[in-house]
Design an enzyme around this catalytic site. Structure first.
Site, PDB file in Angstrom:
ATOM      1  N   LYS A  48       1.174  -1.152   0.204  1.00 20.12           N
ATOM      2  CA  LYS A  48      -0.051   0.370  -0.026  1.00 20.12           C
ATOM      3  C   LYS A  48       0.928   1.160  -0.119  1.00 20.12           C
ATOM      4  CE  LYS A  48      -2.853   0.245   3.348  1.00 20.12           C
ATOM      5  NZ  LYS A  48      -2.881   1.856   4.438  1.00 20.12           N
ATOM      6  N   ASP A  96       1.967  -1.409  12.038  1.00 20.68           N
ATOM      7  CA  ASP A  96       0.727  -1.968  11.559  1.00 20.68           C
ATOM      8  C   ASP A  96       0.510  -3.146  11.549  1.00 20.68           C
ATOM      9  OD1 ASP A  96      -0.203   0.684  10.663  1.00 20.68           O
ATOM     10  OD2 ASP A  96       1.008   0.203   8.225  1.00 20.68           O
TER      11      ASP A  96
HETATM   12  C1  S3P Z   1       2.532   4.858   6.460  1.00 20.31           C
HETATM   13  C2  S3P Z   1       2.775   5.469   7.431  1.00 20.31           C
HETATM   14  C3  S3P Z   1       2.657   4.762   8.835  1.00 20.31           C
HETATM   15  C4  S3P Z   1       1.900   3.358   8.708  1.00 20.31           C
HETATM   16  C5  S3P Z   1       0.606   3.348   7.660  1.00 20.31           C
HETATM   17  C6  S3P Z   1       1.029   4.279   6.267  1.00 20.31           C
HETATM   18  C7  S3P Z   1       3.173   5.158   5.064  1.00 20.31           C
HETATM   19  O1  S3P Z   1       1.640   5.521   9.242  1.00 20.31           O
HETATM   20  O2  S3P Z   1       0.894   3.461   9.929  1.00 20.31           O
HETATM   21  O3  S3P Z   1      -0.009   2.740   7.500  1.00 20.31           O
HETATM   22  O4  S3P Z   1       2.458   4.669   4.093  1.00 20.31           O
HETATM   23  O5  S3P Z   1       3.691   6.211   4.776  1.00 20.31           O
HETATM   24  P1  S3P Z   1       2.493   6.897   9.878  1.00 20.31           P
HETATM   25  O6  S3P Z   1       3.388   8.026   9.796  1.00 20.31           O
HETATM   26  O7  S3P Z   1       1.403   7.240  10.740  1.00 20.31           O
HETATM   27  O8  S3P Z   1       3.516   6.040  11.185  1.00 20.31           O
END
Ligand code: S3P
Length: 434
Positions: free
Chosen positions: A21, A315
């Site tokens: 993702k 996650d």
């Molecule tokens: C992500 C960063 C993380 C993660 C999210 C995806 C990203 O969040 O939890 O599912 O793609 O940069 P945070 O930056 O809030 O830790």
């Protein structure tokens, strides 16, 4: 949508889970800003990444596909985006909203970002405050939440910013704004977080400097179109890593899994717990390491989770809590208060559901204490959080009675086809209307 699961079973086979993702979002964003045509394969056709895709179409970028994970993005260059006709609705996707707030702060036009109920209560000041220091003008609600009204046409200047929380989304938002800023933008992390933005920028010919815990770039450069192979999402693979570990008789191989060292905390934590995971055929595709993971059932034991692994597995804690509930002894997680501001409050929601299933789970302000033992059955609520729904589905492998999981439609945000794949692997799962 609800999931109904019969207890027991094992998981076996060999397959590839959908695309990463985080990498999928960034492929669309940077491909759109590049010069030339970016070809993407392995793109995640889940709602969050599709929200990013729809957004860039609304910003005037031609994108062909997705067709079986393939996209052709006709990049418009850093200054070629056009004002959208309407507010941009981003659904459940926090990554889209936070990264876009940085990227759009550097444009010449105004726009508004909105989201679903969950996204509309998530904290946005963590991005709007440092962006304001760069000169951006972004309005939030009084609570610091979306809708975000981004005022374009304001000149940005680089800043030197120490992140108060370890967040790849905030780091990326600032780097994307930095592409448009005068001078250098430098971000220092309190702990390493996923570095896909930096890797992809570098892969597209943009000079990015890494210096210990700091990463910096200068505005005014150009991005070159590239060919991007999106690995399978380790965050989606995690459900099957735990499933195979806890269910006797399991033997599963997950292909082409992204093994970026800023994402592999789940493998390290499961190995500390005694999991049997072989990392096979490690290789690199388009700047990201990948491998095939073979996982077989093994008795797990409770552990104290090292805090330095928390951002590297951020996650995966919902499903790691399920592993802990099936392990022998106590598992203690600390230093993970960020879990409270994800798609749901993942500490509260997982503790509530695990307790409903009869587990000994005690939430703490920054983590959870779980004493392993058996799981019963019952009805649990996912609170519209995709990863909570899939975690409780995995729990059924070790449950004594059926599990019903409510509010599962958002599984499609990150893992389209989860039910079919889980069933093929060996879960006794049915989905139906609520
Ligand atoms: C992500 C960063 C993380 C993660 C999210 C995806 C990203 O969040 O939890 O599912 O793609 O940069 P945070 O930056 O809030 O830790």
């Amino acid at each position: 949508m609800v999931f109904e699961l019969k207890p027991g079973g094992a998981v076996r086979g060999r397959f590839r889970v959908p695309g990463d993702k985080s990498v999928s979002h960034r492929a669309v964003m940077l491909g759109a800003l590049a010069e030339g045509v970016t070809e993407v394969q392995g793109f995640l056709e889940g709602e969050d990444a599709l929200a990013t895709l729809a957004t860039f179409r609304a910003l005037g970028v031609r994108i062909d596909g997705p067709e079986q994970g393939r996209l052709r993005i006709h990049g418009v260059g850093l200054h070629g985006l056009r004002a959208p006709a309407e507010p941009l609705y981003l659904g459940n996707s926090g990554t889209t909203m936070r990264l876009l707030s940085g990227l759009l702060a550097g444009q010449s036009f105004d726009c508004t970002l909105t989201g679903d109920h969950s996204l509309s209560v998530r904290p946005m000041r963590r991005v709007t405050e440092p962006l304001a220091r760069m000169g951006a003008r972004i309005d939030t609600t009084d609570a610091g939440t979306a809708p975000l009204r981004i005022h374009g046409g304001t000149p940005l200047k680089g800043i030197d910013y120490a992140l108060p929380v370890a967040s790849a989304q905030v780091k990326s938002a600032l780097l994307l704004a930095g592409l448009y800023a005068e001078g250098e933008t430098r971000v220092t992390e309190p702990a390493p977080t996923r570095d896909h933005t930096e890797r992809m920028l570098a892969g597209m010919g943009y000079a990015v400097r890494r210096d210990g815990a700091s990463v910096s770039l200068r505005g005014g450069g150009k991005l070159r179109a590239a060919s991007i192979d999106v690995p399978a999402d380790i965050s989606s693979a995690a459900f099957f890593l735990v499933a195979a570990s806890i269910a006797e008789g399991s033997d599963l191989t997950l292909e082409h899994v992204g093994m970026n060292p800023t994402r592999t905390g789940v493998v390290d934590i499961l190995k500390l717990m005694g999991a049997d995971i072989d990392v096979l055929n490690p290789r690199e595709v388009g700047g990201e390491p990948v491998a095939d993971l073979r996982v077989r059932h093994a008795p797990l034991r409770g552990v104290q989770i090292p805090e330095e692994l928390v951002p590297l597995a951020i996650d995966e804690f919902p499903v790691l809590f399920v592993a802990a509930a099936c392990a022998q002894g106590e598992t203690l997680l600390t230093g993970a208060e960020e879990l409270r501001v994800k798609e749901s409050d993942r500490i509260a929601v997982m503790a509530e559901g695990l307790r409903t299933l009869g587990a000994d789970a005690e939430p703490t302000p920054d983590g959870m204490r779980i004493r392993g033992g058996g799981l019963g059955g019952g009805t649990v609520h996912s609170h519209s959080d995709h990863r909570i729904a899939m975690s409780f589905a995995v729990a059924s492998l070790r449950a004594q009675a059926p599990i019903r999981i409510e509010d599962c439609a958002n599984v499609n945000t990150s893992f389209p086809g989860f039910v079919a794949l889980a069933r093929e692997a060996g879960l006794n799962i049915e989905q139906g209307p609520a």
